[in-house]
Motif scaffolding. Structure first.
Motif, PDB file in Angstrom:
ATOM      1  N   ILE A   7       0.860  -1.208   0.000  1.00 14.44           N
ATOM      2  CA  ILE A   7       0.000   0.000   0.000  1.00 14.44           C
ATOM      3  C   ILE A   7       0.893   1.255   0.000  1.00 14.44           C
ATOM      4  O   ILE A   7       0.661   2.199  -0.754  1.00 14.44           O
ATOM      5  N   THR A   8       1.923   1.226   0.840  1.00 11.80           N
ATOM      6  CA  THR A   8       2.836   2.387   0.919  1.00 11.80           C
ATOM      7  C   THR A   8       3.461   2.682  -0.442  1.00 11.80           C
ATOM      8  O   THR A   8       3.570   3.853  -0.847  1.00 11.80           O
ATOM      9  N   SER A   9       3.823   1.621  -1.162  1.00 11.95           N
ATOM     10  CA  SER A   9       4.496   1.825  -2.462  1.00 11.95           C
ATOM     11  C   SER A   9       3.559   2.447  -3.503  1.00 11.95           C
ATOM     12  O   SER A   9       4.008   2.963  -4.512  1.00 11.95           O
ATOM     13  N   GLN A  10       2.270   2.432  -3.233  1.00 11.71           N
ATOM     14  CA  GLN A  10       1.327   3.102  -4.131  1.00 11.71           C
ATOM     15  C   GLN A  10       1.406   4.626  -3.981  1.00 11.71           C
ATOM     16  O   GLN A  10       0.939   5.369  -4.827  1.00 11.71           O
ATOM     17  N   PHE A  11       1.997   5.058  -2.873  1.00 11.61           N
ATOM     18  CA  PHE A  11       2.132   6.500  -2.611  1.00 11.61           C
ATOM     19  C   PHE A  11       3.581   6.977  -2.790  1.00 11.61           C
ATOM     20  O   PHE A  11       3.819   8.050  -3.301  1.00 11.61           O
ATOM     21  N   ILE A  12       4.505   6.152  -2.299  1.00 11.50           N
ATOM     22  CA  ILE A  12       5.918   6.565  -2.319  1.00 11.50           C
ATOM     23  C   ILE A  12       6.726   5.435  -2.941  1.00 11.50           C
ATOM     24  O   ILE A  12       6.803   4.335  -2.369  1.00 11.50           O
ATOM     25  N   ALA A  13       7.287   5.718  -4.100  1.00 10.14           N
ATOM     26  CA  ALA A  13       7.990   4.646  -4.816  1.00 10.14           C
ATOM     27  C   ALA A  13       9.504   4.733  -4.648  1.00 10.14           C
ATOM     28  O   ALA A  13      10.211   3.763  -4.899  1.00 10.14           O
TER      29      ALA A  13
END
Ligand code: ADP
Ligand code: GN1
Ligand code: MG
Length: 365
Positions: A7-13
């Motif tokens: 989920i985090t990687s959907q915001f911060i890659a």
């Protein structure tokens, strides 16, 4: 199980996810503090929240409200010489530029900058701190006084319509879905005996005697981030319910939670009362800002508003208890009943102290 890293990687890659931990004591959303590391090894945190979609049906509208309000506040904060990334929430968009992310299960997620070096209180330890909270919530209303409400959706219809909340309680008693009504006869009687109070604020607003303002509508103490060093209110958070409402909703809800001598779910009711000392410091702080724009009727509504907001919250907990705990998150058996009881104890105490509360409000107008 939820994959917080994904989920985090959907915001911060461009940062590595280290871990995510449940955070805070909210009753509505699921909040996580997520730790990240950048390519230089620098570690930082963000807030990741699963938005409660049982409570908030229109997530697009809700997030548009929050982005609109926080962008507006940022401009004001800059104009007043403040720090726009610290004094209001900052929504971190998804990598594709959306305000939130919907996962495969339909859950909606949002991310905020973590406002560091702050803390939230569940109960007030020092009266002076509560003065600062009054200033912060007063300032929140002041800064939003000229916000164009046509762009705001009502995220929860009739949120503080106490008449409708009372109707919902009556329905819950009648249906008795969880088979608990027999166990809470005293609480039901306490609520039904106060029917005459429920229309007071609604009538003032609907008749036009009291103005609608842009209000926060959920001004409990843990919805304000307090600077660890200065103890001043830094950032008003939990903006899900920013909607047009009465000024006394915010004043009243702050008193309900923050002026209580015990936690909202205290089981020893002998510990629960409304501290008149805390009532006074909050009033002093709030009025130092809001006294400039409130009308006489709004000022008159503050003390009674505190009682009605507390009563309303109590009947909401009771309704949820009767409905089988479907709305507020619970962490133990009878949690909503315990919460209802503290609220009713506070209502009773406020009824005894009402004349004094009104005198205090008048002292600071
Ligand atoms: P709920 O609607 O469930 O109450 P909140 O938005 O109030 O959720 O968040 C729950 C808790 O998480 C807050 O009481 C606060 O302690 C913490 N929190 C929320 N947003 C931030 C933020 N941007 N920075 C630091 N802490 C935060
Ligand atoms: C909920 O989200 P949180 O925990 O700050 C609730 C408030 C109640 C409060 C009682 C959207 O607040 O209305 O007063 O619990 N928020 C919503 O503690 O229903
Ligand atoms: Mg909250």
């Amino acid at each position: 199980m939820t994959n917080l890293g994904f989920i985090t990687s959907q915001f911060i890659a461009d940062k590595t996810y280290l871990h995510g931990l449940p955070y805070g004591e909210g009753h509505i959303n699921d909040t996580y503090s997520v730790c990240l590391q950048d390519s230089d090894g620098v570690i930082s945190r963000v807030i990741l929240q699963r938005i409660n979609s049982y409570v908030f049906k229109d997530v697009d509208g809700l997030m548009n409200n929050i982005v609109g309000v926080t962008n507006f506040l940022k401009k004001k904060i800059i104009a007043e010489g403040g720090d726009p990334q610290r004094e209001t929430l900052t929504v971190i968009p998804t990598v594709s530029g959306d305000n939130y992310y919907r996962d495969n299960e339909g859950d909606c997620w949002r991310m905020y900058l973590f406002v560091e070096n702050t803390e939230t209180y569940q109960t007030i330890r020092n009266a002076e701190d509560f003065y600062n909270c009054g200033v912060s919530f007063g300032n929140f209303q002041r800064m939003l006084a000229d916000y164009d409400t046509s762009g705001l959706i009502e995220t929860i219809k009739d949120f503080h319509n106490t008449v409708k909340r009372f109707e919902a309680l009556k329905q819950a008693i009648k249906k008795d879905k969880a088979g608990r009504a027999g166990k809470v006869r005293d609480e039901i009687k306490f609520a039904l005996d106060r029917e005459k109070d429920v229309g007071v604020l609604v009538e003032l607003l609907e008749s036009g005697k009291m103005p609608y303002r842009v209000t926060h509508n959920d001004t409990k103490l843990n919805n304000i981030l307090i600077d660890k060093k200065t103890k001043k209110g830094v950032c008003v958070i939990d903006l899900d319910t920013v909607m047009p409402g009465a000024a006394c909703y915010d004043f009243g809800d702050s008193i309900r939670f923050g002026a209580s001598t015990a936690a909202e779910d205290e089981t020893d009711l002998s510990k629960v009362s409304m501290s008149i000392e805390l009532f006074e410091v909050f009033t002093k702080g709030y009025m130092s800002v809001a006294g400039e724009f409130l009308t006489p009727i709004e000022i008159d509504s503050l003390a009674i508003g505190a009682k009605i907001m507390t009563f309303e919250c109590g009947i909401r907990f009771l309704t949820d208890y009767l409905n089988g705990d479907v709305y507020f998150k619970i962490h133990r058996e009878d949690h909503n009943l315990d919460r209802c009881r503290t609220q009713f104890k506070l209502v009773q105490d406020m009824e005894e102290k009402m004349d004094l509360m009104k005198e205090i409000v008048n002292k600071y107008k």
